[in-house]
Write a protein that holds these residues in place. Structure first.
Motif, PDB file in Angstrom:
ATOM      1  N   GLY A 181       3.831 -14.860   6.420  1.00 11.33           N
ATOM      2  CA  GLY A 181       4.531 -15.893   5.673  1.00 11.33           C
ATOM      3  C   GLY A 181       4.320 -17.272   6.268  1.00 11.33           C
ATOM      4  O   GLY A 181       4.120 -18.262   5.547  1.00 11.33           O
ATOM      5  N   ALA A 209       9.457 -17.887   4.530  1.00  7.21           N
ATOM      6  CA  ALA A 209       8.450 -16.953   5.054  1.00  7.21           C
ATOM      7  C   ALA A 209       8.927 -15.512   4.921  1.00  7.21           C
ATOM      8  O   ALA A 209       8.158 -14.618   4.547  1.00  7.21           O
ATOM      9  N   LEU A 212       8.794 -14.444   1.241  1.00 10.53           N
ATOM     10  CA  LEU A 212       7.403 -14.223   0.836  1.00 10.53           C
ATOM     11  C   LEU A 212       6.922 -12.836   1.252  1.00 10.53           C
ATOM     12  O   LEU A 212       6.345 -12.094   0.457  1.00 10.53           O
ATOM     13  N   GLU A 213       7.160 -12.489   2.508  1.00 13.47           N
ATOM     14  CA  GLU A 213       6.685 -11.197   3.002  1.00 13.47           C
ATOM     15  C   GLU A 213       7.412 -10.037   2.343  1.00 13.47           C
ATOM     16  O   GLU A 213       6.797  -9.024   1.986  1.00 13.47           O
TER      17      GLU A 213
END
Length: 375
Positions: A181, A209, A212-213
């Protein structure tokens, strides 16, 4: 040698891991005990002599431990960014153990108050007797739930609340799933002229981040399960949240409710292939890989740099590519039609894991960390 105190929480998986280390310490005749958080035994334990506390994902009050100078070794099963507030204000006697080598660098950069950060994967565990490969009832097992969130952290000082940044970053991490991320955001920042290191971004970057992951992993897990369904591969799935709006899985995908860590490990011992999705560790490992191997199943997983260094595709593990899953289907069919080859891969994996990835060996690594950190 310090007495080891293993902190036991309420989350089943973390409790299971802690008890595995505790049992390993007992087998090695190391003075040890367990401690349940939420009890009033802290002072009694601390008064008992020289000791060190070993915990998983610590998020609890540590004042008593700090005042008495008791070293704490916190094994983070999740990415350290999820513990940002706790780690930024860490007590002076806290050391971290992370499951991905990239996360060591992350901690060194973002959490300067942490005493030391070490890399150590989790261990594998077999529950029950080893079942001969040809007598196993489950052809393909998938242990795990899915979790996709339509929400992203809203950025207060952006007119669109950060929607464009998140959507651009999400497209990029799907296109290039070898990125973390943070790496995705770095590339977005370069392209759009945004300095994500600026103070105003600090409360948001780690949350973006992480989102996102989590969502990229959910996307690929869902894509994999849909492909398995459409290709007619029989899979036993233990987990929830696998629904896809507007899509109905075929009858070859059999869903079961989540079970305890001990029970899923016992079920793994009755599987020939254990299909795994890495938790976006790009230079680390997941315990299910080692548990599958020690249980005598073939571990089939997306790779990481760490895994590629330690296991060889087609010899003791089988890898698949997130962006091209069709070969995964071919490999499953090949293994099922060549049982002797499949059994050999499973046996080779078991031998490697029993040599290098047991909880007893992880305890020895942990003891070495303690010795080096307290010199």
């Amino acid at each position: 040698m310090r007495k080891l105190i293993f902190g036991i929480g309420q989350i089943d998986t973390l409790k299971y891991f802690a008890l595995q280390l505790y049992k390993a310490a007992q087998r090695q005749q190391i003075e040890c005990m367990t401690f349940e958080f939420g009890t009033d035994e802290v002072q009694k334990i601390i008064a008992g002599g020289d000791c060190a506390l070993v915990v998983f994902n610590m998020r609890t009050d540590v004042d008593a431990w700090e005042k008495m100078g008791i070293p704490i070794y916190d094994i983070l099963v999740d990415h350290p960014r999820r513990f940002t507030e706790f780690n930024e204000n860490a007590i002076h006697n806290l050391s971290l153990i992370v499951l991905d080598r990239q996360q060591v660098r992350y901690c060194n950069e973002h959490f300067p108050r942490i005493r030391q950060t070490f890399f150590m994967p989790l261990g594998g565990a077999r529950e029950g007797e080893l079942i001969p490969f040809e007598k196993r009832h489950i052809k393909v097992l998938y242990a795990g739930s899915n979790s996709f969130s339509p929400y992203y952290p809203a950025i207060s000082f952006r007119e669109d609340r950060g929607e464009k940044i998140y959507q651009d970053a999400y497209r990029l991490i799907i296109e290039q799933p070898d990125l973390t991320g943070e790496e995705v955001l770095q590339l977005i920042g370069i392209a759009d002229g945004i300095d994500f290191r600026a103070p105003e971004w600090k409360p948001y970057v780690w949350k973006i981040a992480d989102a996102l992951e989590q969502n990229a992993r959910a996307y690929y897990k869902q894509k994999m399960m849909q492909l398995l369904s459409e290709q007619g591969i029989e899979v036993e799935v233990y987990g929830n949240n696998w629904e896809i709006p507007g899509y109905t899985y075929r009858d070859n995908i059999h869903f079961h409710a989540p079970v305890s860590s001990e029970e899923i490990n016992r079920i793994t011992g009755d599987a020939q292939i254990s299909l795994n999705s890495m938790p976006w560790f790009k230079d680390g490992a997941h315990d299910r890989i080692f548990t599958a191997m020690m249980s005598g199943a073939i571990s089939m997983t997306d790779p990481s740099r760490y895994l590629l260094e330690h296991f060889e595709h087609g010899k003791n593990i089988v890898y698949y590519n997130l962006t091209d899953m069709e070969p995964m289907i071919d490999n499953i069919r090949f293994l099922q039609s060549h049982p002797k080859t499949a059994e050999k891969i499973a046996e080779e994996g078991r031998l490697v894991a029993e040599k290098e990835d047991t909880w007893d060996l992880r305890l020895q690594q942990l003891m070495n960390f303690m010795e080096n950190s307290e010199k």
